[in-house]
Design a protein around this motif. Structure first.
Motif, PDB file in Angstrom:
ATOM      1  N   TYR A  11       0.563  -1.064  -0.614  1.00  0.00           N
ATOM      2  CA  TYR A  11       0.008  -0.377   0.531  1.00  0.00           C
ATOM      3  C   TYR A  11       1.079   0.531   0.148  1.00  0.00           C
ATOM      4  O   TYR A  11       1.811   1.394   0.539  1.00  0.00           O
ATOM      5  CB  TYR A  11      -1.031   0.164   1.375  1.00  0.00           C
ATOM      6  N   CYS A  28      -8.077   8.390   6.212  1.00  0.00           N
ATOM      7  CA  CYS A  28      -9.327   7.692   4.576  1.00  0.00           C
ATOM      8  C   CYS A  28      -9.361   6.570   4.968  1.00  0.00           C
ATOM      9  O   CYS A  28      -8.520   5.281   5.769  1.00  0.00           O
ATOM     10  CB  CYS A  28      -8.818   7.669   3.703  1.00  0.00           C
ATOM     11  N   GLN A  30      -8.842   3.379   3.772  1.00  0.00           N
ATOM     12  CA  GLN A  30      -7.793   2.446   3.466  1.00  0.00           C
ATOM     13  C   GLN A  30      -6.674   2.393   4.233  1.00  0.00           C
ATOM     14  O   GLN A  30      -6.111   1.515   4.412  1.00  0.00           O
ATOM     15  CB  GLN A  30      -7.491   3.138   1.559  1.00  0.00           C
ATOM     16  N   ASP A  31      -6.427   3.377   4.386  1.00  0.00           N
ATOM     17  CA  ASP A  31      -4.842   3.453   5.679  1.00  0.00           C
ATOM     18  C   ASP A  31      -5.903   2.685   6.854  1.00  0.00           C
ATOM     19  O   ASP A  31      -4.623   2.196   7.614  1.00  0.00           O
ATOM     20  CB  ASP A  31      -5.484   5.063   6.428  1.00  0.00           C
ATOM     21  N   LEU A  33      -7.042   0.164   6.481  1.00  0.00           N
ATOM     22  CA  LEU A  33      -7.347  -1.575   6.466  1.00  0.00           C
ATOM     23  C   LEU A  33      -6.133  -1.950   6.207  1.00  0.00           C
ATOM     24  O   LEU A  33      -6.443  -2.909   5.866  1.00  0.00           O
ATOM     25  CB  LEU A  33      -8.579  -1.487   4.609  1.00  0.00           C
ATOM     26  N   ASN A  34      -5.240  -0.618   5.808  1.00  0.00           N
ATOM     27  CA  ASN A  34      -4.162  -1.610   5.372  1.00  0.00           C
ATOM     28  C   ASN A  34      -2.832  -1.253   6.583  1.00  0.00           C
ATOM     29  O   ASN A  34      -1.863  -0.707   6.226  1.00  0.00           O
ATOM     30  CB  ASN A  34      -3.324  -0.253   4.263  1.00  0.00           C
ATOM     31  N   CYS A  84     -13.206  -2.797  11.163  1.00  0.00           N
ATOM     32  CA  CYS A  84     -13.544  -2.873  10.053  1.00  0.00           C
ATOM     33  C   CYS A  84     -14.758  -3.938   9.021  1.00  0.00           C
ATOM     34  O   CYS A  84     -14.570  -3.864   8.399  1.00  0.00           O
ATOM     35  CB  CYS A  84     -12.433  -2.004   9.337  1.00  0.00           C
TER      36      CYS A  84
END
Length: 724
Positions: A11, A28, A30-31, A33-34, A84
């Motif tokens: 990522y 965000c 995605q931050d 989730l990763n 999440c």
């Protein structure tokens, strides 16, 4: 450097330069989730305490999965992963809202679907106006759902778990014997372990009783009276055994008979207190020691043991023998009769339930299965109840997880100047300043050891709450203004973020530069303070000397007046004035003054030889030579002020520097300023009266004349203005 740390196949993180360090940006879904892929070396903090932080204590408790009082990176990652997985859109966490839309639950995940159903149960129980959203406020007291319910899934049954009066009484009996447990609703009850332990005790007690029942004649030599008679026998057993032993020793050594006692008889006669006398008499033999080794029941009995010995004779000995004395052989025979009973008592089991009696125990043993069935019914509700309670965990973390990350991973909230950092607790007002960087501390001395490496000016204060009188200690970081009026013992006011009002007292100061301006004037302040201290010391010493000499002169004068001369003894000769000594002193003083004057003349002469435009530059150069080193040191320290040691001293594990530079530091300490639209009356009735204008003009003319004369004398006026 950052690009080297991150694999290009993973990522793509974004970083920003914050507080002197490259910090990851979390903004965000995605931050989140990763987040597990982010190298821990890039986290600002690796651990923090699970208390004394300005965030809901339940959130901290939920994050502290192992309940060890500290929150670590793996626990935060586990919480983020779980959150999440529960939602369709993780962007909801960035709203940091106390409300959550049930439609956002990820129904493809069975756990999330169960969580949603539990949330609906909560809303239904509360008769909520909307079944579309749920709030943290609605789940805050979710335990109330289980108040006065038969089963609440905690594995503890209470008297309200059944309508059967026999079972209710059994629950109360077991709780009284084995100790009770507090269930989720605050009621006292019992668990499966308590039930099993109780009936094990009952079985052991029943088995123990059966041993005696198998041979009552042997174990109960006196029938139903055996227990009472054994107590009478036990009361004198040790004392009678001691008597016969001492009699045997008297037979071995006849001098011991009637004379050798365990105490000194004189002590008995000299003891005034009855309690002490009783203790001493108790230690005496039950009867006088003799070689005949016969214990009389009617003569010479120790009064402290007379009652017990009489009961033994009446209830036990007299029923087997007719004489009024007892031999050792007779004693051993009686002792042997109780041997089996004593052995049986020593093997006693089920002590906790013995007071219930065999009959009651037999009745209770039939209730073990129904009681365990009640526990099983309660445990059947465990998953449902735990899931309902899990909704509160979800709502707390939904609201606070991003704030936790921004105070743990990158310190975003601290550097955003929004006063949202979870480790700051309030604002200290002192010396016309407000310090917003205030952190609670547990032990001031221990905290100072590490925090002094921060390079910041620290004020440690003991605070007392105005209403509750609760006490706490804080450290306030001072990053702006001056330090002239700051000292240990000064009082201030402290306002915590919950609106609490505290009286604060400065108890310790860690001195470090606050600003370049303060460092510039610090040498002059120190020199001024040194001169002031020396003048005060000199003045005090001279005043003390004058007072001492005055007292001596007065005492001497009074002595000369009141004390007559003793005939034949000459008066002490007066000490002659040593003019040579005083001449030497004055000569030394003159040389010192001359040397200082010579230096001053050289400096002034050199200064006056400069061109007129060089003189201001020389003055500036001198001031820089004096203040420059202090300013340089202050500049380096101010550039490297680090919050890390202060938090480390509070139990954090800071992984990156948290620099507080000069511009940012100025935002943490506000100085009092008069509002721009305020009206000011400049007339001060207590101001020092200024002299009239013509006196000022006269003084100015005189000063200018003297300056002109000096410059003319040294020829500088002619040189500068080409005169003559």
């Amino acid at each position: 450097m950052i690009k080297k740390l991150i694999n290009s196949d993973t990522y793509q993180w974004r970083f920003a330069r914050i507080g002197g360090t490259n910090r990851v940006v979390i903004e965000c879904a995605q931050d989140l989730l990763n987040l597990h892929t982010l190298d821990q070396k890039l986290w600002t903090a690796l651990a923090c305490p699970a208390s004394n932080l300005m965030i809901d204590h339940k959130t901290l408790r939920y994050l502290d999965a192992d309940s060890d009082g500290r929150i670590r990176v793996p626990e935060i990652l586990a919480a983020v992963k779980w959150l999440c997985a529960m939602v369709n859109d993780a962007e909801t966490f960035f709203e940091q809202s106390p409300e959550f839309a049930l439609s956002n639950f990820n129904e493809s995940n069975p756990d999330a679907l169960t969580l949603k159903n539990s949330a609906l149960q909560i809303l239904d129980f509360l008769s909520a106006p909307s079944m579309e959203t749920i709030s943290a406020e609605q789940t805050a007291n979710v335990e109330n759902m289980f108040a006065n319910t038969d089963f609440n899934g905690d594995g503890i049954i209470t008297t309200i778990s059944t309508d059967n009066e026999e079972l209710k009484k059994a629950i109360e009996t077991i709780a009284a014997c084995m100790g009770s447990l507090t269930d989720r609703c605050g009621l006292e009850g019992i668990s499966e372990e308590k039930i099993t332990e109780f009936f094990t005790e009952c079985a052991n007690y029943t088995q123990w009783c059966a041993i005696a029942e198998s041979n009552k004649t042997e174990y109960f030599p006196f029938g139903e009276e055996t227990a009472d008679l054994f107590a009478t026998f036990t009361a004198v057993r040790e004392k009678i055994n001691d008597f016969f032993f001492q009699c045997k020793f008297a037979q071995y050594n006849t001098e011991f008979a009637n004379t050798s006692l365990p105490i000194n008889c004189a002590d008995v006669l000299q003891t005034p207190q009855e309690a002490e006398l009783q203790t001493i008499i108790n230690k005496l033999p039950i009867s006088p020691i003799s070689t005949t080794a016969q214990l009389s029941f009617v003569e010479k009995i120790n009064p402290a043991w007379e009652t017990q010995l009489t009961q033994f004779y009446t209830n036990i000995f007299s029923k087997a023998y007719s004489q009024t004395f007892m031999t050792e052989q007779q004693w051993r025979t009686i002792e042997q009769k109780f041997a089996k009973y004593a052995e049986w008592l020593g093997q006693k089991q089920g002590e906790k339930v013995a007071h219930l009696g065999e009959a009651a125990i037999h009745e209770l043993q039939n209730l073990q299965a129904p009681l365990l069935d009640l526990v099983a019914q309660d445990n059947e509700q465990k998953q449902n109840v735990d899931t309902i309670l899990l909704v509160d965990k979800f709502m707390c973390l939904h609201r606070d997880i991003v704030r936790i990350l921004r105070n743990f991973v990158n310190f975003h909230d601290f550097y955003s100047a929004s006063d949202a950092a979870i480790f700051t607790n309030g604002t200290l007002f002192i010396d016309q300043r407000s310090c917003s960087l205030c952190i609670p501390v547990q032990n001031i001395d221990a905290h100072t050891t590490l925090a002094s490496n921060s390079g910041m000016f620290l004020l440690y204060c003991d605070c007392t709450h105005k209403q509750t009188k609760e006490k706490q200690s804080i450290v306030a970081v001072l990053t702006n203004g001056d330090i002239d009026n700051l000292m240990v013992g000064r009082n201030a006011l402290y306002y915590d973020k919950n609106g609490g009002d505290w009286d604060a007292t400065v108890v310790k100061i860690v001195d470090n530069p606050i600003s370049i301006r303060q460092a510039f004037w610090s040498p002059y302040r120190k020199f001024s303070q040194f001169i002031s201290n020396q003048i005060q010391k000199f003045g005090n010493s001279r005043a003390s000397a004058v007072e001492e000499n005055t007292v001596k002169n007065v005492e001497s004068s009074v002595g000369n007046i009141t004390t007559p001369a003793v005939s034949g003894i000459p008066a002490p000769a007066a000490v002659p004035f040593d003019i040579g000594k005083f001449v030497g002193i004055f000569a030394a003083i003159g040389l010192a003054i001359g040397a200082i004057g010579g230096v001053l003349v050289s400096v002034v002469s050199g200064f006056l030889k400069l061109k007129w435009w060089e003189m201001p530059l020389a003055i500036v150069a001198i001031m820089l030579a004096i203040s420059g080193p202090a300013m340089l040191i202050a500049w380096f320290k101010l550039r490297n002020r680090n919050l890390g040691p202060i938090l480390d001293a509070n139990g954090w594990a800071i992984n990156a520097r948290a620099i507080i530079n000069i511009p940012f530091g100025n935002t943490l300490t506000s100085i009092a300023q008069i509002p721009h639209n305020a009206k000011i009356n400049i007339h001060d009735p207590f101001a020092v009266k200024s002299m009239v204008w013509w006196k000022k003009v006269l003084i100015a003319v005189v000063i200018l004349g003297v300056a002109f004369g000096i410059l003319w004398w040294f020829g500088l006026m002619q040189k500068w203005f080409c005169i003559g």
